[in-house]
Motif scaffolding. Structure first.
Motif, PDB file in Angstrom:
ATOM      1  N   ARG A  61      23.084  39.703  62.962  1.00 53.45           N
ATOM      2  CA  ARG A  61      24.380  39.073  62.879  1.00 53.45           C
ATOM      3  C   ARG A  61      25.412  40.249  62.607  1.00 53.45           C
ATOM      4  NH1 ARG A  61      27.914  35.779  65.346  1.00 53.45           N
ATOM      5  NH2 ARG A  61      29.220  34.871  63.977  1.00 53.45           N
ATOM      6  N   ILE A  62      25.124  41.154  61.689  1.00 48.93           N
ATOM      7  CA  ILE A  62      25.865  42.142  61.492  1.00 48.93           C
ATOM      8  C   ILE A  62      26.065  43.019  62.615  1.00 48.93           C
ATOM      9  CG2 ILE A  62      26.229  44.204  59.920  1.00 48.93           C
ATOM     10  CD1 ILE A  62      24.905  42.560  57.816  1.00 48.93           C
ATOM     11  N   ASP A  63      24.979  43.359  63.179  1.00 48.07           N
ATOM     12  CA  ASP A  63      24.920  44.485  64.334  1.00 48.07           C
ATOM     13  C   ASP A  63      25.958  43.472  65.579  1.00 48.07           C
ATOM     14  OD1 ASP A  63      23.410  46.254  63.335  1.00 48.07           O
ATOM     15  OD2 ASP A  63      21.513  45.509  64.386  1.00 48.07           O
ATOM     16  N   GLN A  64      25.751  42.218  65.560  1.00 47.80           N
ATOM     17  CA  GLN A  64      26.509  41.581  66.780  1.00 47.80           C
ATOM     18  C   GLN A  64      28.124  41.820  66.575  1.00 47.80           C
ATOM     19  OE1 GLN A  64      25.380  37.633  67.123  1.00 47.80           O
ATOM     20  NE2 GLN A  64      27.289  37.040  68.022  1.00 47.80           N
ATOM     21  N   LEU A  65      28.504  41.517  65.205  1.00 47.75           N
ATOM     22  CA  LEU A  65      29.888  41.307  64.928  1.00 47.75           C
ATOM     23  C   LEU A  65      30.558  42.902  64.933  1.00 47.75           C
ATOM     24  CD1 LEU A  65      29.658  38.669  61.960  1.00 47.75           C
ATOM     25  CD2 LEU A  65      30.811  38.526  64.290  1.00 47.75           C
ATOM     26  N   LEU A  66      29.913  43.616  64.450  1.00 45.54           N
ATOM     27  CA  LEU A  66      30.417  45.182  64.584  1.00 45.54           C
ATOM     28  C   LEU A  66      30.536  45.611  65.866  1.00 45.54           C
ATOM     29  CD1 LEU A  66      28.060  47.002  61.737  1.00 45.54           C
ATOM     30  CD2 LEU A  66      30.718  46.309  61.510  1.00 45.54           C
ATOM     31  N   GLU A  67      29.742  45.335  66.740  1.00 43.51           N
ATOM     32  CA  GLU A  67      29.880  45.464  68.127  1.00 43.51           C
ATOM     33  C   GLU A  67      31.118  44.882  68.659  1.00 43.51           C
ATOM     34  OE1 GLU A  67      27.340  45.732  72.504  1.00 43.51           O
ATOM     35  OE2 GLU A  67      26.357  45.256  70.692  1.00 43.51           O
ATOM     36  N   GLU A  68      30.905  43.500  68.516  1.00 39.76           N
ATOM     37  CA  GLU A  68      32.102  42.540  69.006  1.00 39.76           C
ATOM     38  C   GLU A  68      33.337  43.147  68.497  1.00 39.76           C
ATOM     39  OE1 GLU A  68      33.482  37.903  68.403  1.00 39.76           O
ATOM     40  OE2 GLU A  68      31.433  38.423  68.139  1.00 39.76           O
ATOM     41  N   PHE A  69      33.601  43.278  67.210  1.00 36.82           N
ATOM     42  CA  PHE A  69      34.838  43.940  66.718  1.00 36.82           C
ATOM     43  C   PHE A  69      35.134  45.454  66.829  1.00 36.82           C
ATOM     44  CE2 PHE A  69      34.485  39.474  65.433  1.00 36.82           C
ATOM     45  CZ  PHE A  69      35.755  38.986  65.657  1.00 36.82           C
ATOM     46  N   THR A  70      34.439  46.113  67.855  1.00 34.42           N
ATOM     47  CA  THR A  70      34.517  47.385  67.749  1.00 34.42           C
ATOM     48  C   THR A  70      34.472  48.459  66.531  1.00 34.42           C
ATOM     49  OG1 THR A  70      36.807  47.317  67.950  1.00 34.42           O
ATOM     50  CG2 THR A  70      35.632  47.095  69.995  1.00 34.42           C
ATOM     51  N   LEU A  71      33.589  47.955  65.606  1.00 31.79           N
ATOM     52  CA  LEU A  71      33.554  48.752  64.531  1.00 31.79           C
ATOM     53  C   LEU A  71      32.154  49.710  64.282  1.00 31.79           C
ATOM     54  CD1 LEU A  71      34.848  46.208  62.008  1.00 31.79           C
ATOM     55  CD2 LEU A  71      35.879  48.257  62.729  1.00 31.79           C
ATOM     56  N   THR A  72      31.407  49.719  65.114  1.00 33.13           N
ATOM     57  CA  THR A  72      29.800  50.058  65.357  1.00 33.13           C
ATOM     58  C   THR A  72      30.105  51.606  64.794  1.00 33.13           C
ATOM     59  OG1 THR A  72      29.050  48.555  66.652  1.00 33.13           O
ATOM     60  CG2 THR A  72      27.843  50.584  66.254  1.00 33.13           C
TER      61      THR A  72
END
Length: 203
Positions: free
Chosen positions: A63-74
């Motif tokens: 879930r963290i990987d998904q959200l960081l990518e979705e909100f361009t924070l990776t």
């Protein structure tokens, strides 16, 4: 904890005083100025939040990987939060509110301090999650935001709901008012317009 003198509040069928943990488990909250631990990295902060909600480790990682990518924070996930811009902190706070996959999201003045690009990104995200079945309650004084993203509106003044419904329904309730939300809001709240607020609901 403050206890009500009368009435009750239920979230997803759970009384927030009698079943507080159950109510919190299905609710996410984004305050207008979120507090984030500056000495944690973005990823560490999200790990902290998943621990609070007892999200299983493997599910939390995904879930963290998904959200960081979705909100361009990776790209900045391993940087300390203190180095983040206001917009990045707002996106991280949104990730934190969504990381446990809540059914209900409560948002207070989400566009404060955001540039036009950041504001549009956040509004588009809210619309997308609403289409996926999440209920979003948004409190704002920005009438254009409420009119743009909300399916239903409630105009509140001094703690009292003056009217509620879709914009068209509110216009009919107000004598078939013609015009946008701003002049309608000013008409309904009268001389005390500066004390009014808009609650939007996306479903």
């Amino acid at each position: 904890m403050l206890h009500p003198s009368s009435g009750s509040i239920r979230i997803g069928g759970f009384d927030i005083h009698q079943s507080a943990l159950e109510a919190k488990s299905i609710t996410g909250y984004i305050p207008d100025r979120p507090y984030i631990y500056n000495k944690l990295t973005g990823r560490e902060f999200l790990y902290f939040i998943t621990d609070l909600y007892a999200v299983p480790k493997l599910k939390a990682e995904k879930r963290i990987d998904q959200l960081l990518e979705e909100f361009t924070l990776t790209e900045w996930e391993d940087e300390l939060v203190e180095s983040y811009s206001h917009g990045m902190k707002q996106r991280l706070a949104t990730c934190a509110a969504l990381v446990h996959e809540p059914k209900i999201l409560v948002v207070d003045e989400p566009m404060v301090g955001l540039d036009p690009r950041g504001a549009k990104f956040l509004k588009d995200s809210f619309k997308r999650y609403a289409k996926q079945g999440m209920t979003i309650f948004l409190s704002t004084h920005s009438l254009n935001v409420a009119e743009e993203v909300s399916d239903r509106l409630a105009i509140i003044q001094r703690g009292e709901i003056l009217c509620a419904g879709t914009l068209d329904e509110i216009k009919r309730q107000s004598g078939n008012f013609e015009g946008g939300l701003e002049p309608l809001f000013l008409q309904l709240t009268g001389e005390q317009a500066t004390t009014g607020a808009i609650n939007g609901n996306l479903q």
